[in-house]
Design a protein around this motif. Structure first.
Motif, PDB file in Angstrom:
ATOM      1  N   ALA A 296       8.368 -55.637  23.947  1.00 47.45           N
ATOM      2  CA  ALA A 296       8.247 -54.796  22.740  1.00 47.45           C
ATOM      3  C   ALA A 296       7.118 -53.779  22.848  1.00 47.45           C
ATOM      4  O   ALA A 296       6.904 -53.016  21.897  1.00 47.45           O
ATOM      5  CB  ALA A 296       8.015 -55.684  21.515  1.00 47.45           C
ATOM      6  N   ALA A 297       6.420 -53.772  23.979  1.00 43.85           N
ATOM      7  CA  ALA A 297       5.193 -52.984  24.107  1.00 43.85           C
ATOM      8  C   ALA A 297       5.373 -51.525  23.723  1.00 43.85           C
ATOM      9  O   ALA A 297       4.537 -50.944  23.029  1.00 43.85           O
ATOM     10  CB  ALA A 297       4.652 -53.089  25.537  1.00 43.85           C
ATOM     11  N   ALA A 298       6.461 -50.925  24.173  1.00 43.03           N
ATOM     12  CA  ALA A 298       6.662 -49.491  23.955  1.00 43.03           C
ATOM     13  C   ALA A 298       7.450 -49.181  22.695  1.00 43.03           C
ATOM     14  O   ALA A 298       7.748 -48.011  22.431  1.00 43.03           O
ATOM     15  CB  ALA A 298       7.359 -48.884  25.170  1.00 43.03           C
ATOM     16  N   ASN A 299       7.790 -50.215  21.906  1.00 42.80           N
ATOM     17  CA  ASN A 299       8.504 -49.960  20.646  1.00 42.80           C
ATOM     18  C   ASN A 299       7.708 -48.991  19.776  1.00 42.80           C
ATOM     19  O   ASN A 299       6.516 -49.216  19.534  1.00 42.80           O
ATOM     20  CB  ASN A 299       8.716 -51.257  19.866  1.00 42.80           C
ATOM     21  CG  ASN A 299       9.797 -52.132  20.465  1.00 42.80           C
ATOM     22  OD1 ASN A 299      10.362 -51.805  21.497  1.00 42.80           O
ATOM     23  ND2 ASN A 299      10.070 -53.253  19.821  1.00 42.80           N
ATOM     24  N   PRO A 300       8.323 -47.915  19.316  1.00 39.73           N
ATOM     25  CA  PRO A 300       7.568 -46.951  18.492  1.00 39.73           C
ATOM     26  C   PRO A 300       7.231 -47.532  17.125  1.00 39.73           C
ATOM     27  O   PRO A 300       8.026 -48.260  16.532  1.00 39.73           O
ATOM     28  CB  PRO A 300       8.530 -45.767  18.372  1.00 39.73           C
ATOM     29  CG  PRO A 300       9.892 -46.364  18.563  1.00 39.73           C
ATOM     30  CD  PRO A 300       9.715 -47.494  19.535  1.00 39.73           C
TER      31      PRO A 300
ATOM     32  N   PHE B 189       3.906 -50.421  19.776  1.00 39.67           N
ATOM     33  CA  PHE B 189       3.714 -51.785  19.289  1.00 39.67           C
ATOM     34  C   PHE B 189       2.480 -52.471  19.884  1.00 39.67           C
ATOM     35  O   PHE B 189       1.615 -52.955  19.144  1.00 39.67           O
ATOM     36  CB  PHE B 189       4.972 -52.594  19.595  1.00 39.67           C
ATOM     37  CG  PHE B 189       4.827 -54.080  19.388  1.00 39.67           C
ATOM     38  CD1 PHE B 189       5.002 -54.642  18.131  1.00 39.67           C
ATOM     39  CD2 PHE B 189       4.520 -54.921  20.444  1.00 39.67           C
ATOM     40  CE1 PHE B 189       4.866 -56.006  17.933  1.00 39.67           C
ATOM     41  CE2 PHE B 189       4.380 -56.284  20.253  1.00 39.67           C
ATOM     42  CZ  PHE B 189       4.547 -56.831  19.001  1.00 39.67           C
ATOM     43  N   LEU B 190       2.389 -52.538  21.203  1.00 37.71           N
ATOM     44  CA  LEU B 190       1.382 -53.398  21.827  1.00 37.71           C
ATOM     45  C   LEU B 190      -0.031 -52.846  21.698  1.00 37.71           C
ATOM     46  O   LEU B 190      -0.925 -53.508  21.166  1.00 37.71           O
ATOM     47  CB  LEU B 190       1.724 -53.627  23.306  1.00 37.71           C
ATOM     48  CG  LEU B 190       0.802 -54.581  24.077  1.00 37.71           C
ATOM     49  CD1 LEU B 190       0.806 -55.958  23.439  1.00 37.71           C
ATOM     50  CD2 LEU B 190       1.219 -54.674  25.540  1.00 37.71           C
ATOM     51  N   VAL B 191      -0.231 -51.636  22.174  1.00 37.63           N
ATOM     52  CA  VAL B 191      -1.582 -51.080  22.246  1.00 37.63           C
ATOM     53  C   VAL B 191      -2.122 -50.707  20.872  1.00 37.63           C
ATOM     54  O   VAL B 191      -3.300 -50.932  20.570  1.00 37.63           O
ATOM     55  CB  VAL B 191      -1.607 -49.850  23.179  1.00 37.63           C
ATOM     56  CG1 VAL B 191      -2.986 -49.189  23.157  1.00 37.63           C
ATOM     57  CG2 VAL B 191      -1.237 -50.246  24.596  1.00 37.63           C
ATOM     58  N   ASP B 192      -1.257 -50.163  20.011  1.00 35.86           N
ATOM     59  CA  ASP B 192      -1.735 -49.589  18.752  1.00 35.86           C
ATOM     60  C   ASP B 192      -1.697 -50.542  17.566  1.00 35.86           C
ATOM     61  O   ASP B 192      -2.332 -50.279  16.543  1.00 35.86           O
ATOM     62  CB  ASP B 192      -0.930 -48.331  18.423  1.00 35.86           C
ATOM     63  CG  ASP B 192      -1.104 -47.258  19.479  1.00 35.86           C
ATOM     64  OD1 ASP B 192      -2.252 -46.993  19.867  1.00 35.86           O
ATOM     65  OD2 ASP B 192      -0.092 -46.693  19.935  1.00 35.86           O
ATOM     66  N   VAL B 193      -0.956 -51.665  17.679  1.00 30.49           N
ATOM     67  CA  VAL B 193      -0.891 -52.606  16.561  1.00 30.49           C
ATOM     68  C   VAL B 193      -1.208 -54.033  17.003  1.00 30.49           C
ATOM     69  O   VAL B 193      -2.047 -54.708  16.404  1.00 30.49           O
ATOM     70  CB  VAL B 193       0.490 -52.569  15.867  1.00 30.49           C
ATOM     71  CG1 VAL B 193       0.526 -53.560  14.707  1.00 30.49           C
ATOM     72  CG2 VAL B 193       0.792 -51.174  15.354  1.00 30.49           C
ATOM     73  N   ALA B 194      -0.562 -54.510  18.069  1.00 34.80           N
ATOM     74  CA  ALA B 194      -0.735 -55.909  18.480  1.00 34.80           C
ATOM     75  C   ALA B 194      -2.165 -56.203  18.922  1.00 34.80           C
ATOM     76  O   ALA B 194      -2.775 -57.178  18.465  1.00 34.80           O
ATOM     77  CB  ALA B 194       0.251 -56.248  19.603  1.00 34.80           C
ATOM     78  N   VAL B 195      -2.707 -55.397  19.801  1.00 35.54           N
ATOM     79  CA  VAL B 195      -4.076 -55.639  20.290  1.00 35.54           C
ATOM     80  C   VAL B 195      -5.104 -55.479  19.162  1.00 35.54           C
ATOM     81  O   VAL B 195      -6.007 -56.315  19.021  1.00 35.54           O
ATOM     82  CB  VAL B 195      -4.400 -54.730  21.491  1.00 35.54           C
ATOM     83  CG1 VAL B 195      -5.865 -54.844  21.874  1.00 35.54           C
ATOM     84  CG2 VAL B 195      -3.508 -55.094  22.681  1.00 35.54           C
TER      85      VAL B 195
END
Length: 373
Positions: A200-204, A227-233
């Protein structure tokens, strides 16, 4: 022979585990049972949290009195009564997590919320809403920063709802794979979560609303948020590590100096939490533990019957299991964001991986490492 407790993993041991693809949590059958089942119950709870936060994002924009924001399944007198007597999902815990993310403000989402394009969108929304809302027009004239801040907050609510949608599906699928034998150890749990995050990392992460008959992008595709860099982390940073002190546990009085003025030094997150205050009045995780208790798989409920004090302290036991599971999620997030594959042979790439693992291990040193044993 007397029972001896194994030593806590030190910094080098944590680095070694991260680089060797060895789980941070001891790989035991009891840990596997706890983690999979508590994550299944959490996944079911996150399903409700996610649906509600997305609903709020779609319906509560600049609503001055969002009294019905928890009724995403529709309003009825029966649901209102259930809400009043506490026979419901505690969405207040979801809001606590959102406030932690919003207040600590790390990562790409927060950076975009402070950008000129976002401010331009806020101004446009406020102008359209104020045409039919004299209260908003007055408040905006007197306090011009209030409405943009409310839009920022609701945007974080919506983004967290999108994040939890993915995590709910990952956790529920984990339980399915466990029951058919595809997940047989703690490392399988970490790998499953890691693969879910990476997939899901690249999910907008995008967000549009309808205002005055117009469609407006609050988080447009061209913002490039993912998803990953901007919200999950940022979620891991805000909720697992930093968190916020719970009302009634420490003094918020500035003169008492019980809370550090430096947000980056906060250590109130899930990985630092003492499980004993669970179910104390006003402690947000107590709400989450109650939600998970309502969805507890039979296998884990039976396991609690013969551990701790049985059902008498089941909420505390859930809290302990949940903390162990959050170490697995953190483990997976670290693995999924490692600069290079673990089997890389290039010395510079190996050094980059080591530096990355070492930085995370330093953060983990202050957590409840005893939960890993």
């Amino acid at each position: 022979m007397p029972h001896t407790t194994p030593p806590l993993p030190d910094h080098e041991e944590l680095v070694s585990r991260l680089l060797a693809d060895v789980p941070l949590l001891a790989d035991t059958p009891d840990h596997l049972l706890q983690v999979v089942n508590v994550l299944e119950s959490y996944g079911l709870v996150l399903d409700a949290y996610s649906r509600n936060l997305v609903y709020q994002g779609q319906t509560q924009l600049l609503n001055p009195f969002p009294t019905l924001r928890f009724f995403h399944e529709g309003f009825s007198l029966q649901r209102l009564w259930s809400h009043w007597i506490g026979d419901r999902i505690n969405f207040e815990y979801a809001e606590y997590c959102q406030k932690a993310m919003f207040w600590h403000g790390t990562g790409g989402l927060d950076a975009y919320l402070d950008s000129d394009p976002f401010q331009t969108v806020c101004d446009r929304i406020i102008r359209l809403k104020a045409r039919r809302d004299p209260l908003l027009a007055l408040v905006n004239a007197l306090f011009p920063g209030f409405a943009p801040e409310a839009i920022r907050s609701l945007t974080t609510i919506y983004a967290l709802g999108l994040f939890w949608r993915v995590m709910s599906d990952v956790f529920v699928d984990l339980a399915r794979r466990y029951r058919i034998g595809e997940v047989a150890c703690v490392n399988d749990v970490v790998h499953h979560i890691r693969d879910g995050l990476v997939a899901a990392a690249a999910n907008p992460i995008t967000y549009e609303v309808q205002v005055g008959g117009e469609t407006i992008w609050i988080l447009p595709p061209e913002a490039g948020l993912t998803f990953l860099v901007d919200v999950a982390v940022p979620y891991v940073e805000a909720v697992f590590f930093r968190g916020m002190p719970f009302l009634g546990t420490v003094s918020y009085n500035a003169q008492a100096q019980q809370i550090s003025p430096d947000q980056s030094s906060f250590r109130y997150g899930a990985l630092y939490a003492d499980p004993l205050p669970s179910m104390g009045a006003g402690i947000p995780p107590s709400l989450c533990m109650q939600d998970m208790y309502r969805h507890l798989p039979d296998e884990l409920s039976r396991w609690y019957d013969s551990h701790g004090r049985g059902q008498a302290d089941v909420h505390v036991q859930i809290c302990i299991s949940f903390q162990k599971s959050m170490f697995c999620v953190t483990n997976a997030a670290i693995a999924g964001t490692m600069p290079h594959p673990l089997n890389v042979e290039d010395p510079e790439a190996q050094a980059a991986n080591h530096s990355y693992a070492s930085a995370w291990a330093e953060r983990l040193m202050g957590t409840r490492r005893d939960a890993l044993l």
